[in-house]
Design a protein around this motif. Structure first.
Motif, PDB file in Angstrom:
ATOM      1  N   THR A  13      42.452 -17.107  18.997  1.00 37.97           N
ATOM      2  CA  THR A  13      41.699 -16.566  20.117  1.00 37.97           C
ATOM      3  C   THR A  13      42.357 -17.023  21.406  1.00 37.97           C
ATOM      4  OG1 THR A  13      39.673 -16.715  18.826  1.00 37.97           O
ATOM      5  CG2 THR A  13      39.429 -16.425  21.190  1.00 37.97           C
ATOM      6  N   PRO A  14      42.643 -16.110  22.302  1.00 36.73           N
ATOM      7  CA  PRO A  14      43.249 -16.521  23.571  1.00 36.73           C
ATOM      8  C   PRO A  14      42.251 -17.317  24.401  1.00 36.73           C
ATOM      9  CG  PRO A  14      42.657 -14.209  23.637  1.00 36.73           C
ATOM     10  CD  PRO A  14      42.414 -14.672  22.229  1.00 36.73           C
ATOM     11  N   PRO A  15      42.732 -18.198  25.282  1.00 34.82           N
ATOM     12  CA  PRO A  15      41.809 -19.007  26.087  1.00 34.82           C
ATOM     13  C   PRO A  15      40.990 -18.189  27.083  1.00 34.82           C
ATOM     14  CG  PRO A  15      44.085 -19.401  26.751  1.00 34.82           C
ATOM     15  CD  PRO A  15      44.116 -18.518  25.540  1.00 34.82           C
ATOM     16  N   VAL A  16      41.505 -17.044  27.518  1.00 37.66           N
ATOM     17  CA  VAL A  16      40.763 -16.151  28.409  1.00 37.66           C
ATOM     18  C   VAL A  16      40.978 -14.715  27.945  1.00 37.66           C
ATOM     19  CG1 VAL A  16      40.895 -17.653  30.438  1.00 37.66           C
ATOM     20  CG2 VAL A  16      42.665 -15.950  30.076  1.00 37.66           C
ATOM     21  N   MET A  17      40.029 -13.854  28.267  1.00 40.10           N
ATOM     22  CA  MET A  17      40.200 -12.426  27.981  1.00 40.10           C
ATOM     23  C   MET A  17      39.406 -11.626  28.994  1.00 40.10           C
ATOM     24  SD  MET A  17      37.898 -11.672  24.537  1.00 40.10           S
ATOM     25  CE  MET A  17      38.807 -12.804  23.530  1.00 40.10           C
ATOM     26  N   LEU A  36      25.920 -11.584  32.480  1.00 40.48           N
ATOM     27  CA  LEU A  36      25.913 -12.959  31.961  1.00 40.48           C
ATOM     28  C   LEU A  36      26.796 -13.870  32.809  1.00 40.48           C
ATOM     29  CD1 LEU A  36      26.087 -12.219  28.136  1.00 40.48           C
ATOM     30  CD2 LEU A  36      24.161 -13.216  29.378  1.00 40.48           C
ATOM     31  N   ILE A  37      27.897 -13.340  33.299  1.00 37.13           N
ATOM     32  CA  ILE A  37      28.780 -14.118  34.174  1.00 37.13           C
ATOM     33  C   ILE A  37      28.077 -14.399  35.494  1.00 37.13           C
ATOM     34  CG2 ILE A  37      30.901 -14.016  35.546  1.00 37.13           C
ATOM     35  CD1 ILE A  37      32.175 -12.515  33.140  1.00 37.13           C
ATOM     36  N   LYS A  38      27.471 -13.364  36.084  1.00 39.43           N
ATOM     37  CA  LYS A  38      26.792 -13.523  37.373  1.00 39.43           C
ATOM     38  C   LYS A  38      25.646 -14.532  37.301  1.00 39.43           C
ATOM     39  CE  LYS A  38      27.935  -9.097  39.465  1.00 39.43           C
ATOM     40  NZ  LYS A  38      27.447  -7.814  39.971  1.00 39.43           N
ATOM     41  N   LYS A  39      24.948 -14.565  36.159  1.00 36.52           N
ATOM     42  CA  LYS A  39      23.826 -15.489  35.988  1.00 36.52           C
ATOM     43  C   LYS A  39      24.288 -16.899  35.592  1.00 36.52           C
ATOM     44  CE  LYS A  39      20.475 -11.954  34.820  1.00 36.52           C
ATOM     45  NZ  LYS A  39      19.577 -11.398  33.800  1.00 36.52           N
ATOM     46  N   GLY A  40      25.589 -17.053  35.338  1.00 31.03           N
ATOM     47  CA  GLY A  40      26.120 -18.366  34.978  1.00 31.03           C
ATOM     48  C   GLY A  40      25.998 -18.715  33.508  1.00 31.03           C
ATOM     49  N   HIS A  41      25.677 -17.731  32.667  1.00 27.75           N
ATOM     50  CA  HIS A  41      25.529 -17.973  31.232  1.00 27.75           C
ATOM     51  C   HIS A  41      26.839 -17.853  30.471  1.00 27.75           C
ATOM     52  CE1 HIS A  41      21.250 -18.084  31.695  1.00 27.75           C
ATOM     53  NE2 HIS A  41      21.205 -16.850  32.177  1.00 27.75           N
ATOM     54  N   LEU A  42      27.833 -17.277  31.095  1.00 23.57           N
ATOM     55  CA  LEU A  42      29.129 -17.064  30.449  1.00 23.57           C
ATOM     56  C   LEU A  42      30.220 -17.558  31.395  1.00 23.57           C
ATOM     57  CD1 LEU A  42      30.432 -15.812  27.904  1.00 23.57           C
ATOM     58  CD2 LEU A  42      30.479 -13.631  29.102  1.00 23.57           C
ATOM     59  N   SER A  44      33.611 -18.070  33.347  1.00 20.25           N
ATOM     60  CA  SER A  44      34.695 -17.148  33.679  1.00 20.25           C
ATOM     61  C   SER A  44      35.579 -17.759  34.759  1.00 20.25           C
ATOM     62  CB  SER A  44      34.125 -15.813  34.168  1.00 20.25           C
ATOM     63  OG  SER A  44      33.479 -15.988  35.415  1.00 20.25           O
ATOM     64  N   ILE A  45      36.731 -17.142  34.924  1.00 15.83           N
ATOM     65  CA  ILE A  45      37.645 -17.524  36.001  1.00 15.83           C
ATOM     66  C   ILE A  45      38.162 -16.251  36.638  1.00 15.83           C
ATOM     67  CG2 ILE A  45      38.352 -19.721  34.982  1.00 15.83           C
ATOM     68  CD1 ILE A  45      40.912 -18.348  34.036  1.00 15.83           C
ATOM     69  N   TRP A  52      37.966 -12.933  34.384  1.00 19.38           N
ATOM     70  CA  TRP A  52      38.285 -13.144  32.973  1.00 19.38           C
ATOM     71  C   TRP A  52      37.240 -14.055  32.351  1.00 19.38           C
ATOM     72  CZ3 TRP A  52      43.003 -11.334  30.753  1.00 19.38           C
ATOM     73  CH2 TRP A  52      43.843 -10.687  31.646  1.00 19.38           C
ATOM     74  N   VAL A  53      36.832 -13.761  31.128  1.00 17.92           N
ATOM     75  CA  VAL A  53      35.922 -14.635  30.401  1.00 17.92           C
ATOM     76  C   VAL A  53      36.724 -15.830  29.912  1.00 17.92           C
ATOM     77  CG1 VAL A  53      34.398 -14.858  28.400  1.00 17.92           C
ATOM     78  CG2 VAL A  53      34.473 -12.707  29.673  1.00 17.92           C
TER      79      VAL A  53
END
Length: 65
Positions: A13-17, A36-42, A44-45, A52-53
């Motif tokens: 699995t790549p470190p980011v996708m 999920l990213i906006k709510k801080g549950h996932l 990302s960078i 990227w997740v």
């Protein structure tokens, strides 16, 4: 008789996708991933203009590390 190593299937699995790829692999919509990213549950960078997740950080969180 020559011994050979057993064949083992490995999944790397790549470190980011991309958010699109993460949505495809997890079976949720792209909008859900973005939410999920906006709510801080996932985790990302941002690289350049893309978000990227952070799969490595997400995996660590799931494993409780």
């Amino acid at each position: 008789m020559k011994k050979t190593a057993p064949k083992i299937a490995a999944s790397i699995t790549p470190p980011v996708m991309t958010t699109e790829k993460f949505a495809d692999l997890t079976g949720v919509t792209h909008q859900t991933v973005v939410g999920l990213i906006k709510k801080g549950h996932l985790p990302s960078i941002k690289i350049g203009r893309r978000r990227w997740v952070n799969v490595a950080a997400f995996t660590r969180e799931l494993l409780g590390e």
